[in-house]
Design an enzyme around this catalytic site. Sequence first.
Site, PDB file in Angstrom:
ATOM      1  CB  ILE A 271      -0.934   0.014   1.227  1.00  0.00           C
ATOM      2  CG1 ILE A 271      -1.884  -1.176   1.138  1.00  0.00           C
ATOM      3  CG2 ILE A 271      -1.713   1.319   1.281  1.00  0.00           C
ATOM      4  CD1 ILE A 271      -2.744  -1.368   2.352  1.00  0.00           C
TER       5      ILE A 271
ATOM      6  CD  GLU B 247       0.895   4.562   4.955  1.00  0.00           C
ATOM      7  OE1 GLU B 247       1.922   4.467   5.601  1.00  0.00           O
ATOM      8  OE2 GLU B 247      -0.212   4.820   5.447  1.00  0.00           O
TER       9      GLU B 247
ATOM     10  CG  ASP C 163       0.484  39.865 -24.306  1.00  0.00           C
ATOM     11  OD1 ASP C 163       1.437  39.097 -24.118  1.00  0.00           O
ATOM     12  OD2 ASP C 163       0.121  40.722 -23.493  1.00  0.00           O
TER      13      ASP C 163
ATOM     14  CG  ASP D  63      -0.819  43.550 -20.398  1.00  0.00           C
ATOM     15  OD1 ASP D  63      -1.966  43.681 -20.851  1.00  0.00           O
ATOM     16  OD2 ASP D  63       0.204  43.804 -21.062  1.00  0.00           O
TER      17      ASP D  63
ATOM     18  CG  ASN E  45       5.521  -1.436  -2.304  1.00  0.00           C
ATOM     19  OD1 ASN E  45       6.571  -1.394  -1.677  1.00  0.00           O
ATOM     20  ND2 ASN E  45       4.607  -0.496  -2.231  1.00  0.00           N
TER      21      ASN E  45
ATOM     22  CD  GLU F 187       9.116  -5.089  -0.354  1.00  0.00           C
ATOM     23  OE1 GLU F 187       8.003  -4.883   0.167  1.00  0.00           O
ATOM     24  OE2 GLU F 187      10.004  -4.224  -0.430  1.00  0.00           O
TER      25      GLU F 187
ATOM     26  CG  ASN G 237       7.785  -2.242   1.969  1.00  0.00           C
ATOM     27  OD1 ASN G 237       7.848  -1.825   0.827  1.00  0.00           O
ATOM     28  ND2 ASN G 237       7.813  -3.502   2.282  1.00  0.00           N
TER      29      ASN G 237
ATOM     30  CB  THR H  17      15.641   0.767   3.254  1.00  0.00           C
ATOM     31  OG1 THR H  17      14.789  -0.294   2.853  1.00  0.00           O
ATOM     32  CG2 THR H  17      16.412   0.383   4.473  1.00  0.00           C
ATOM     33  CG  ASP H  18      11.459   0.339  -0.492  1.00  0.00           C
ATOM     34  OD1 ASP H  18      12.638  -0.018  -0.607  1.00  0.00           O
ATOM     35  OD2 ASP H  18      10.471  -0.337  -0.817  1.00  0.00           O
TER      36      ASP H  18
HETATM   37  P1  ATP Z   1      -0.208  43.174 -27.840  1.00  0.00           P
HETATM   38  O1  ATP Z   1      -0.636  41.827 -28.154  1.00  0.00           O
HETATM   39  O2  ATP Z   1       0.837  43.650 -28.777  1.00  0.00           O
HETATM   40  O3  ATP Z   1       0.100  43.450 -26.413  1.00  0.00           O
HETATM   41  P2  ATP Z   1      -2.622  44.523 -27.480  1.00  0.00           P
HETATM   42  O4  ATP Z   1      -3.648  43.518 -27.731  1.00  0.00           O
HETATM   43  O5  ATP Z   1      -2.312  44.940 -26.102  1.00  0.00           O
HETATM   44  O6  ATP Z   1      -1.346  44.135 -28.256  1.00  0.00           O
HETATM   45  P3  ATP Z   1      -3.418  47.174 -27.886  1.00  0.00           P
HETATM   46  O7  ATP Z   1      -2.492  47.800 -26.923  1.00  0.00           O
HETATM   47  O8  ATP Z   1      -4.840  47.019 -27.599  1.00  0.00           O
HETATM   48  O9  ATP Z   1      -2.901  45.792 -28.352  1.00  0.00           O
HETATM   49  O10 ATP Z   1      -3.211  47.955 -29.223  1.00  0.00           O
HETATM   50  C1  ATP Z   1      -3.913  47.652 -30.382  1.00  0.00           C
HETATM   51  C2  ATP Z   1      -3.843  48.826 -31.323  1.00  0.00           C
HETATM   52  O11 ATP Z   1      -4.494  49.918 -30.739  1.00  0.00           O
HETATM   53  C3  ATP Z   1      -2.444  49.303 -31.640  1.00  0.00           C
HETATM   54  O12 ATP Z   1      -1.941  48.669 -32.768  1.00  0.00           O
HETATM   55  C4  ATP Z   1      -2.647  50.762 -31.893  1.00  0.00           C
HETATM   56  O13 ATP Z   1      -3.011  50.969 -33.231  1.00  0.00           O
HETATM   57  C5  ATP Z   1      -3.820  51.111 -31.031  1.00  0.00           C
HETATM   58  N1  ATP Z   1      -3.369  51.712 -29.768  1.00  0.00           N
HETATM   59  C6  ATP Z   1      -2.603  51.141 -28.836  1.00  0.00           C
HETATM   60  N2  ATP Z   1      -2.390  51.975 -27.809  1.00  0.00           N
HETATM   61  C7  ATP Z   1      -3.053  53.094 -28.088  1.00  0.00           C
HETATM   62  C8  ATP Z   1      -3.239  54.337 -27.418  1.00  0.00           C
HETATM   63  N3  ATP Z   1      -2.710  54.569 -26.224  1.00  0.00           N
HETATM   64  N4  ATP Z   1      -3.982  55.257 -28.024  1.00  0.00           N
HETATM   65  C9  ATP Z   1      -4.553  55.015 -29.206  1.00  0.00           C
HETATM   66  N5  ATP Z   1      -4.416  53.896 -29.886  1.00  0.00           N
HETATM   67  C10 ATP Z   1      -3.675  52.929 -29.358  1.00  0.00           C
END
Ligand code: ATP
Length: 906
Positions: free
Chosen positions: A294, A296, A338, A644, A710, A713, A738, A741-742
């Site tokens: 077992i 365990e 992204d 993000d 096991n 054995e 068991n 040592t094991d």
């Molecule tokens: P990534 O995958 O590269 O991180 P993302 O999905 O975060 O991109 P965004 O930051 O949404 O992309 O940007 C997409 C588009 O929006 C850009 O290509 C740009 O044309 C426009 N953009 C980005 N930031 C701004 C801003 N601060 N003001 C106006 N337009 C923006």
Amino acid sequence: MTSVAESSDYVGRDRSWSRSVDEVLAELAVDPTVGLDTAEADRRRVRFGRNQLRAAKRRSVASIFLDQFKSVVILLLVAAGGLAVLFAEPIEGLAIFAVIAINATIGFFTEWRAVRSMEALGRLGRIETVVIREGLVKRVPAEGLVPGDIVICEGGDIVTADMRLIEAAKLQADESTLTGESMPVTKMTEPLPTDTPVMDRQNIVFKGTAITRGSGKGIVIGTGLSTELGRISELVTEAEAQQTPLEKRLDALAQRLVWAVLVLGLLIAAAGVLAGRDTYLAIEVAIALAVAAIPEGLPIVATIALARGMWRMAKQNALIARLSAVETLGATSVILTDKTGTLTENRMTVTAVRTADADIAMAGSGSVAPAVIAEGAQEPQGNALSLLDELLTAATLCSNASLSVEPEGAVQGVGDPTEVALLIAAAARNIRRDALLEQYPEVLELAFDPETKRMATLHAKGDATLVAVKGAPETVIPICSSVLSIEGAAPLSEAERRDWAEHAARLGERGLRTLAVAQKTTSNAAGDAYADLMLIGIVGLEDPPRRGVKDAIRQCRDAGISVVMVTGDHAATAQNVATELDIVAAGAPAERFVEGADLARFLADADLTDLEAVRVFSRVSPEQKLDLIDFYQQHEQVVAMTGDGVNDAPALKKADIGVAMGIRGTAVAKEAAAMVLEDDEFPTIVRAVAQGRTIYENIRKFVVYLLSCNISEVLVVSIATIVGAPLPLLPLQILFLNLVTDVFPALALGVGEGSPVLMKAAPRPFDEPVLTGSHWTRILLHGFVIAATVLSAMAIAVFQLGFDADHAVTVSFCTLAFAQVWHVFNMRDDIRRLIKNEITRNPWIWAAVAVCILFVLAAVYLPLPRDLLKLSDPGAAGWLVIIGMSFVPLAVAPIVRLIAPRGLAP
Ligand code: ATP
């Protein structure tokens, strides 16, 4: 009014929404510019408790120790020991207790370490809050907040306590965690009527909600359980340690084995009695075997291995939020990543600008360069420069970033790197945001919307309103009706629009992020900002790929993991970066790229082959990311997804492994994620996946090792019983092997560092059992080989060396003990590498081997254990047989692997 300093029953949230900011501050006895001092904060923490919803339940040392005895197996042994003491051989009974004690001690220390390690890991990922204390801005763990603390919050933050707002600038909060309503609520500071219902209290932000945009300051009025969340939430239960799927599966495996073993035990006992053995001995053997078979310790070793893995990942900048994420990581088959900041540096520089009259190559650099125009590029003529300035002015107005420029030209930008880059380019032309804002005060901001990918700001310009717009060319160019040229505004024809769009695509093909900038002056401030604009030009921003990413992507390919870029950027930009990083080969066919606009159609029609072909999804909105994850998951992929922003939170939650960025990411994204990358680096994900695989394989090695020991054995005893030979192993000897040592080699296997082979095989299917058919075959074969070796050693001792049965048992016992110790080296991934492999590199293995050898020698040569285990000195000839035979299983292992292969996977 009594202040909190005097009242002991203060419940801060009561009616603070109906009082003025000053009243609330007075009541909580705090100056908003200075905050509390540390001593006062400590005092209040004693009175109001920590700011947490669940009381952290610490398992006490005593409870961990007692848990060691809460298993059927141990109880069975205690009963056997008790019976022995009472009726048969008291010394043997005591020996059983000694074995139980040793085993419980080992179990206690391993579990204790695991528990404390988990607790410490829990502290690693603590959320921090920015507060003003003692006149300074400090980051403190959110748990330490007390009523009266002054907290600074901004877009992307998680609200960590109930707060009465004392300042709010464009502040909005997503309160869906409390209300289920996903529309952000606008917040303000003015007092509200006393009877305002909780969810309409706009001057309060609530714990657990998210600030979506804007910034502000609040004074904490409720913490922990005295927050709205604390009152309504079901979270208010004690933190139960949740089992991960792997731990559950191991538990289930152990449970199933218990039944199999009990039946087996009964059979062996019956066979023993039938073979004419003493009934007591037959029962004892059966119990000893049951204990032997077992496993365990399985779930706890899994916990240790997972916890250790989490530590290792934390050291490599990957913070894991949940233990279960570790095993999911190992099964990751797709990484949706992204682009900006993860694959690229997120260090933007404006390198190209196009206006109606000129293409300008800008000198891209991180600081305000004296030369604006790229070296070697054609110097634009005076008028062209004025268009450039117009563009930079509008882009500077339409911004949330700020810039401080030092005399020697070094700059410090705060805010979105895209916007900072624009401010830097503008500063090089002496255009400064603060000066512009004095001239054109901002009236309103229509914040950047990741769905439409554009933003606008409205400014007072005399009696009229100046609207500045910037955003993705595809969404800005179509809403422009005119274009600015040296001669002034001219109508924009359809053909010209196409021309501008094509130009933007060409900039994208060079890997540049593109933005169109437009503006208008209107007398109708309430009209649609996004209509009838005048296009000024297009900007291209460079963002170099990160170092190390290309390598990491190659590792993913070797490991059978697809890396797919999912970006909001332009298709051409995405394609360029993807090619540069080898996510796709140069000149890759069109089916590798899908645009957001075509996504719905693609998902409706695509099958797995289509999906597997795609490497880049561009112009994708946060909502579409959810659809994508869903689609991959429906096709049985294990999806890791990076993000993000606040908008990414749902996708991060939905993915099997949500990965948030530690530096760039918002608190909301980090909360939603299963893993936080402290360095924002893509290669860290790959390292974490490798760790996840290592841990899973370590646990497998551990299980395969223990079970094959096991089984050996069980086979030794069963075969001897069937052929009517004397018992090659006595019950206490089995227990000794068991429970003492094991255990050491097995534990050492659980914490190994893994081998490169692991990242050369395809990811394991998510629903693959811990032990596959091929693992079971190996367990049986290894067990059989070891058993045959032990029986042969005993036969040699009896027939060749002329040992009597009692004497020969020492030979079979020692052969088994050593064979099991060497057997740990059979657990290597690449069976061809006998000398240099991950097992021989693991120092714990060598320590375990040394301990085991010492234990066996002690058992043979120290009087007390020798008498208890009924051993004797085997002499030189006996040792020769023991040592020689014990290596047989090591030599035969490659054949076992040949019979039960698993492709590249170990
Ligand atoms: P990534 O995958 O590269 O991180 P993302 O999905 O975060 O991109 P965004 O930051 O949404 O992309 O940007 C997409 C588009 O929006 C850009 O290509 C740009 O044309 C426009 N953009 C980005 N930031 C701004 C801003 N601060 N003001 C106006 N337009 C923006």
